[in-house]
Design a protein around this motif. Structure first.
Motif, short mmCIF file in Angstrom:
data_model
loop_
_atom_site.label_atom_id
_atom_site.label_comp_id
_atom_site.label_asym_id
_atom_site.label_seq_id
_atom_site.Cartn_x
_atom_site.Cartn_y
_atom_site.Cartn_z
N UNK A 1 -43.00 -13.36 23.39
CA UNK A 1 -42.25 -13.11 24.62
C UNK A 1 -42.02 -14.35 25.47
N UNK A 2 -42.10 -15.53 24.88
CA UNK A 2 -41.97 -16.78 25.64
C UNK A 2 -40.70 -16.74 26.51
N UNK A 3 -40.88 -17.06 27.79
CA UNK A 3 -39.77 -17.11 28.74
C UNK A 3 -39.41 -15.79 29.38
N UNK A 4 -40.01 -14.69 28.91
CA UNK A 4 -39.68 -13.37 29.45
C UNK A 4 -40.52 -13.05 30.69
N UNK A 5 -39.97 -12.24 31.60
CA UNK A 5 -40.77 -11.78 32.75
C UNK A 5 -41.78 -10.73 32.29
N UNK A 6 -42.75 -10.43 33.13
CA UNK A 6 -43.69 -9.36 32.79
C UNK A 6 -42.94 -8.05 32.49
N UNK B 1 -55.57 -14.98 29.88
CA UNK B 1 -54.91 -14.93 28.58
C UNK B 1 -55.00 -13.53 27.96
N UNK B 2 -53.86 -13.05 27.46
CA UNK B 2 -53.83 -11.81 26.68
C UNK B 2 -52.98 -12.06 25.43
N UNK B 3 -52.49 -11.04 24.80
CA UNK B 3 -51.74 -11.18 23.56
C UNK B 3 -50.32 -11.70 23.80
N UNK B 4 -49.53 -10.98 24.58
CA UNK B 4 -48.12 -11.33 24.74
C UNK B 4 -47.74 -11.97 26.05
N UNK B 5 -48.66 -11.99 27.02
CA UNK B 5 -48.43 -12.54 28.35
C UNK B 5 -47.31 -11.81 29.08
N UNK B 6 -47.24 -10.47 28.88
CA UNK B 6 -46.26 -9.68 29.63
C UNK B 6 -46.90 -8.50 30.36
N UNK C 1 -43.54 -15.54 30.62
CA UNK C 1 -44.51 -15.65 29.52
C UNK C 1 -44.45 -17.02 28.87
N UNK C 2 -45.63 -17.48 28.49
CA UNK C 2 -45.75 -18.72 27.72
C UNK C 2 -46.90 -18.54 26.74
N UNK C 3 -46.94 -19.40 25.74
CA UNK C 3 -47.98 -19.31 24.73
C UNK C 3 -49.13 -20.25 25.07
N UNK C 4 -50.36 -19.78 24.84
CA UNK C 4 -51.55 -20.59 25.02
C UNK C 4 -51.52 -21.75 24.05
N UNK C 5 -51.94 -22.93 24.50
CA UNK C 5 -52.00 -24.11 23.63
C UNK C 5 -53.35 -24.81 23.81
N UNK C 6 -53.68 -25.68 22.88
CA UNK C 6 -54.92 -26.44 22.96
C UNK C 6 -54.98 -27.28 24.24
N UNK C 7 -53.83 -27.72 24.75
CA UNK C 7 -53.80 -28.51 25.99
C UNK C 7 -54.34 -27.73 27.18
N UNK C 8 -54.31 -26.40 27.11
CA UNK C 8 -54.83 -25.59 28.21
C UNK C 8 -56.32 -25.81 28.43
N UNK C 9 -57.03 -26.22 27.41
CA UNK C 9 -58.46 -26.49 27.56
C UNK C 9 -58.72 -27.64 28.54
N UNK D 1 -51.11 -17.89 33.59
CA UNK D 1 -51.40 -16.94 32.53
C UNK D 1 -50.64 -17.36 31.28
N UNK D 2 -51.15 -16.89 30.14
CA UNK D 2 -50.55 -17.24 28.85
C UNK D 2 -50.87 -16.14 27.84
N UNK D 3 -50.17 -16.18 26.73
CA UNK D 3 -50.42 -15.24 25.64
C UNK D 3 -50.80 -16.00 24.38
N UNK D 4 -51.55 -15.34 23.52
CA UNK D 4 -51.91 -15.98 22.25
C UNK D 4 -50.75 -15.94 21.26
N UNK D 5 -49.80 -15.05 21.47
CA UNK D 5 -48.63 -14.95 20.58
C UNK D 5 -47.43 -15.65 21.21
#
Length: 146
Positions: free
Chosen positions: A41-46, A8-13, A66-74, A34-38
């Protein structure tokens, strides 16, 4: 041995998709994502310059989005690795009550680097420096997993 690892990073790019690319090549038997906290960039390539730097080292990131981190990831992952302290704080803010999935700094697997984070190359422009840290941490992770 952890079998499902999320980076996990900020934008997942930049950092987290590169970490995923390095890890999946170094540890092909491990499931990674991998995922981003923001949600920027959802759906974008690196990011193009990160893809180019990774490709020069033999890592193909072109299939990642890119996708966003969610609670389900836990519950979906055995280990969650953040790239810096701010990522860790954002991840932890979404932890469901009672969940015990380990969340760690990825650089904790590379103490020899002398840093506690992977600087964001989107801002620093040091894509090779980020890859050096990601490779060191991935080697340490592989050794730790046995």
């Amino acid at each position: 041995m952890s079998s499902k690892i999320l980076f996990v990073c900020l934008g997942n790019i930049c950092r987290s998709p590169a970490a995923e690319g390095v890890a999946r090549q170094l540890m092909p038997g491990i499931a990674t994502d991998s995922a981003g906290t923001s949600d920027w960039h959802i759906g974008e390539p690196p990011y193009g310059p990160m893809q180019a730097a990774a490709s020069a080292r033999g890592y193909d990131l072109s299939d990642l989005r890119a996708r966003q981190f969610t609670a389900a990831d836990f519950t979906r992952f055995d280990l969650i690795l953040g790239m810096d302290a701010k990522n860790i704080a954002e991840i932890e803010s979404l932890r469901p009550p009672g969940n015990t999935t380990p969340v760690q700094l990825f650089t904790s697997y590379a103490p020899e680097t002398g840093t506690d984070h992977v600087p964001d190359p989107y801002f620093t422009r040091d894509f090779d420096g980020a890859l050096d840290l990601l490779e060191a941490a991935a080697r340490g992770l592989k050794a730790a997993l046995g």
